[in-house]
Design a protein around this motif. Structure first.
Motif, PDB file in Angstrom:
ATOM      1  N   THR A 521       0.851  -1.184   0.000  1.00 45.09           N
ATOM      2  CA  THR A 521       0.000   0.000   0.000  1.00 45.09           C
ATOM      3  C   THR A 521       0.891   1.240   0.000  1.00 45.09           C
ATOM      4  O   THR A 521       1.723   1.426   0.891  1.00 45.09           O
ATOM      5  N   MET A 522       0.718   2.094  -1.006  1.00 44.12           N
ATOM      6  CA  MET A 522       1.597   3.236  -1.192  1.00 44.12           C
ATOM      7  C   MET A 522       1.040   4.496  -0.517  1.00 44.12           C
ATOM      8  O   MET A 522      -0.130   4.549  -0.106  1.00 44.12           O
ATOM      9  N   ASN A 523       1.888   5.502  -0.449  1.00 45.94           N
ATOM     10  CA  ASN A 523       1.502   6.824   0.050  1.00 45.94           C
ATOM     11  C   ASN A 523       0.300   7.330  -0.749  1.00 45.94           C
ATOM     12  O   ASN A 523       0.339   7.356  -1.983  1.00 45.94           O
ATOM     13  N   PRO A 524      -0.790   7.731  -0.079  1.00 44.26           N
ATOM     14  CA  PRO A 524      -1.971   8.208  -0.818  1.00 44.26           C
ATOM     15  C   PRO A 524      -1.686   9.396  -1.732  1.00 44.26           C
ATOM     16  O   PRO A 524      -2.443   9.639  -2.677  1.00 44.26           O
ATOM     17  N   ASN A 557       2.163  -2.085   4.537  1.00 45.79           N
ATOM     18  CA  ASN A 557       1.664  -0.710   4.617  1.00 45.79           C
ATOM     19  C   ASN A 557       2.858   0.240   4.504  1.00 45.79           C
ATOM     20  O   ASN A 557       3.600   0.428   5.470  1.00 45.79           O
ATOM     21  N   PHE A 558       3.026   0.819   3.315  1.00 44.32           N
ATOM     22  CA  PHE A 558       4.144   1.740   3.072  1.00 44.32           C
ATOM     23  C   PHE A 558       3.622   3.152   2.812  1.00 44.32           C
ATOM     24  O   PHE A 558       4.220   3.920   2.070  1.00 44.32           O
ATOM     25  N   GLU A 559       2.506   3.479   3.446  1.00 47.67           N
ATOM     26  CA  GLU A 559       1.945   4.823   3.270  1.00 47.67           C
ATOM     27  C   GLU A 559       2.902   5.900   3.769  1.00 47.67           C
ATOM     28  O   GLU A 559       2.984   6.988   3.197  1.00 47.67           O
ATOM     29  N   ASP A 560       3.626   5.595   4.845  1.00 46.29           N
ATOM     30  CA  ASP A 560       4.613   6.540   5.361  1.00 46.29           C
ATOM     31  C   ASP A 560       5.951   6.240   4.703  1.00 46.29           C
ATOM     32  O   ASP A 560       6.804   5.549   5.249  1.00 46.29           O
TER      33      ASP A 560
END
Length: 667
Positions: A521-524, A557-560
């Motif tokens: 999951t990428m940075n929005p 989760n790589f959103e950050d």
């Protein structure tokens, strides 16, 4: 708080990874360090010498580290500040590190760049790393870290500049130079040359190709003036120089050269572009050529920038300045940090055959070429083979095809295996180099070992276009790969859900013939610079290997990711993006641990939502504060029930009272 030896060892391991083999521990170290820590004890009196867990120097900065065994003792914040009062400086890692750092500054140290105070709480799997900078009259809390990479000698100055001084990263400065040149050219093309939006990027392509021709000289451009009808127009000179370069240097097939020249042809006969403009004193074409030669050409030829998609960024800027965003065509320019990450995720090497079946401006192929050249080292023969045989692209749209082909030519990809076609119509066997046998069967040629994909978004709008969903592109792209080949695709999160019956069927088919390895999951805000904010994931598959029911897929989760959107600047590196990325790769490769907030490993079914949020569960052990919060919630609920006259519903009746009531006795 318990024994901290395990956390100490975890910190030592992190330090070794950045080349710090022997940090000063406790009272160890040079005399200046011990002098600076006099009277710095964390005890109530604070009379004795301070003895921090770890201290080391990096490029003139002092790095001070304190650690605690439990995550909850990483830091204590009071009124937004890291308090150094007793007992907090003794009980909390960051508070103790800040206390020691302040003591050193008060006593004086022979290093004036400042001190990074670091608090580490927890272990390898569950940990926090908090940082405060102290120096030059400044105390600043910085972003949390995953590791200590930013304190390495080759990173700490950039980290200080971006995180502490709020300066722009070098990569952003580079991009700003391109944006500034694009803005000037956009204005000039509109005001001086009357160039239509869809012709701007091909015009830049033609000029850059001409500039690669050693026989081309800007002084040849004289501009058309009244009464000088016999003069060769500047557009013709640029057109011929680009044509000559492609024929003699790039060694491209004539058909492909003809396709590009069709895009460039209008510059030969456009009066506004060729005549001398009164405000410029020269033709708009010459003015544009000088800007590209002086301000842009270096970005194409500089080895340190070979993964940077110059023309793609020009194309994006022209779209933006032209009042559009390309959304009608599903066009989204993939940022460089994403293209290089995806190339790394599937481990592209010099021996691979790489395909981008929706190539656009060729940004993925540029990233792949950069990585393959690094792997090839000084083997020039292998590099030439990579240029001529190992990079392939498919692009349907004329303008993007011209830009993508030019991009590859400018980087020495002479053959430019760039096909103007649709992924769904391109001849699979021809592209794979397969050989047709006398019996009609096909013998496998070189095939493809890696695919990078960013398909057009939101093209499947109704039943008539269900064949254009993102999953349809993924399913088709997998058929180009050799068994065991790997594909990385960046797509909207909704793709992993399978919203239509057609996509649900595709998910089942994909797992029947291929394996799902990971979904990140990428940075929005990854595509904020393109005027889009779709929430995206990167999905990685292995082709030709049916998915095993008990296989564990990595959901991350790589959103950050270390990037954020800054006002008037767009998506920018906060100074810790490289560190975040290294942590991601280490966790994927098993070289580092992380809790379920970052990664979940799970079996999957076609009907599952293939993303981290679907499989996430909290594996953090409950803390004392969690118990207190739960008890407080329970008491609050009880009081509320009684206050509203509902206490009898939650108050248990003693058994003796129940018996008496049943017998009709008044209590």
């Amino acid at each position: 708080m318990g024994n901290e030896r395990a956390t100490d060892q975890f910190v030592r391991d992190l330090l070794r990874e950045i080349g710090v083999e022997r940090p000063w521990e406790q009272e160890g170290g040079p005399q200046w360090k011990r002098n600076a820590l006099r009277g710095g004890s964390k005890s109530a009196t604070g009379i004795a010498e301070g003895k921090p867990e770890f201290v080391f120097l990096s490029e003139g900065f002092v790095v001070m580290i304190e650690d605690k065994r439990e995550v909850r003792f990483t830091r204590r914040i009071e009124n937004g500040l890291v308090t150094t009062d007793y007992p907090f400086r003794a009980d909390y890692a960051l508070n103790g590190a800040v206390h020691y750092a302040q003591t050193m500054l008060d006593n004086g140290i022979p290093h004036d760049k400042g001190i990074f105070a670091v608090g580490v709480g927890g272990d390898e799997e569950h940990h926090e790393i908090a940082v405060v900078y102290l120096g030059a009259g400044m105390v600043k809390q910085l972003d949390d870290l995953d590791n200590l990479d930013v304190f390495a000698a080759d990173q700490i100055n950039e980290y200080h500049a971006v995180q502490v001084l709020d300066e722009r990263p070098r990569a952003e400065v580079r991009l700003d130079d391109i944006r500034a040149a694009a803005e000037r050219l956009h204005e000039g093309m509109r005001n001086y040359g009357s160039v239509e939006n869809n012709r701007k990027a091909p015009l830049v392509s033609a000029i850059l190709l001409a500039l690669k021709n050693d026989y081309f000289d800007i002084t040849q451009l004289q501009g058309r003036t009244p009464g000088n009808n016999g003069q060769v127009w500047d557009g013709r000179i640029i057109y011929d120089a680009a044509k000559q370069y492609m024929e003699s240097e790039a060694l491209m097939p004539q058909q492909k050269i003809g396709t590009l020249l069709d895009q460039f042809a209008y510059i030969r006969t456009s009066p506004p572009l060729n005549r001398v403009h009164r405000d410029l004193g020269e033709s708009p074409l010459k003015w544009m050529t000088r800007i590209l030669a002086d301000e842009v050409m270096h970005a194409v030829t500089d080895p340190s920038m070979t993964a940077f998609d110059v023309l793609g960024n020009f194309y994006h800027e022209f779209i933006a300045y032209g009042g559009g965003d390309g959304s009608g065509l599903g066009i989204v320019l993939t940022p460089e940090h994403v293209t290089t990450l995806m190339a790394e995720l599937i481990d592209i090497s010099a021996s691979d055959y790489v395909l981008d079946p929706t190539a656009g401006t060729a940004s993925f192929l540029i990233a792949a070429m950069h990585r393959m050249f690094q792997d090839a080292g000084h083997n020039e023969t292998l590099k030439e083979q990579i240029r001529r045989e190992r990079l392939h692209g498919i692009e349907l749209q004329d303008k993007l095809f011209a830009i993508g082909t030019t991009n590859m030519i400018l980087r020495g990809d002479g053959k430019a295996n760039f096909r103007r076609d649709s992924i769904f119509e391109a001849p699979l066997h021809e592209m794979r180099g397969d050989i047709k046998m006398p019996d009609g069967s096909w013998a496998m040629g070189h095939g493809f070992t890696k695919v990078l994909l960013n398909p057009p978004y939101s093209q499947s709008k109704d039943k008539s276009t269900r064949n254009l969903s993102e999953l349809a592109f993924i399913e088709k792209a997998l058929t180009f790969l050799n068994p065991g080949g790997r594909l990385a695709a960046i797509v909207p999160q909704s793709t992993m859900v399978g919203k239509t019956k057609e996509d649900k069927a595709r998910k089942k088919q994909i797992l029947t013939h291929n394996s799902l390895d990971m979904v990140i999951t990428m940075n929005p805000m990854t595509f904020a610079n393109s005027g889009h904010t779709p929430h995206t994931v990167v999905a990685v598959f292995t082709a030709g290997r049916p998915h095993k029911r008990d296989a564990k897929v990595k959901f991350i989760n790589f959103e950050d990711d270390g990037y954020k959107v800054a006002a008037h600047r767009g998506l920018v590196d906060t100074g810790i993006a490289d560190s975040r990325r290294r942590h991601l790769i280490d966790v994927i490769n098993g070289d580092a641990q992380a809790d379920t907030g970052f990664i979940v490993r799970s079996e999957v079914m076609p009907e599952d939502e293939w993303q981290h949020s679907y499989f996430y569960f909290n594996d953090q052990p409950p803390q004392y504060e969690d118990f207190l919060a739960t008890a407080a919630d329970y008491v609050t609920w009880q009081v509320d029930m009684h206050a509203h006259g509902l206490g009898d519903l939650i108050t248990p009746t003693p058994k003796s009272e129940e018996s008496e009531l049943e017998e009709g006795v008044t209590v």
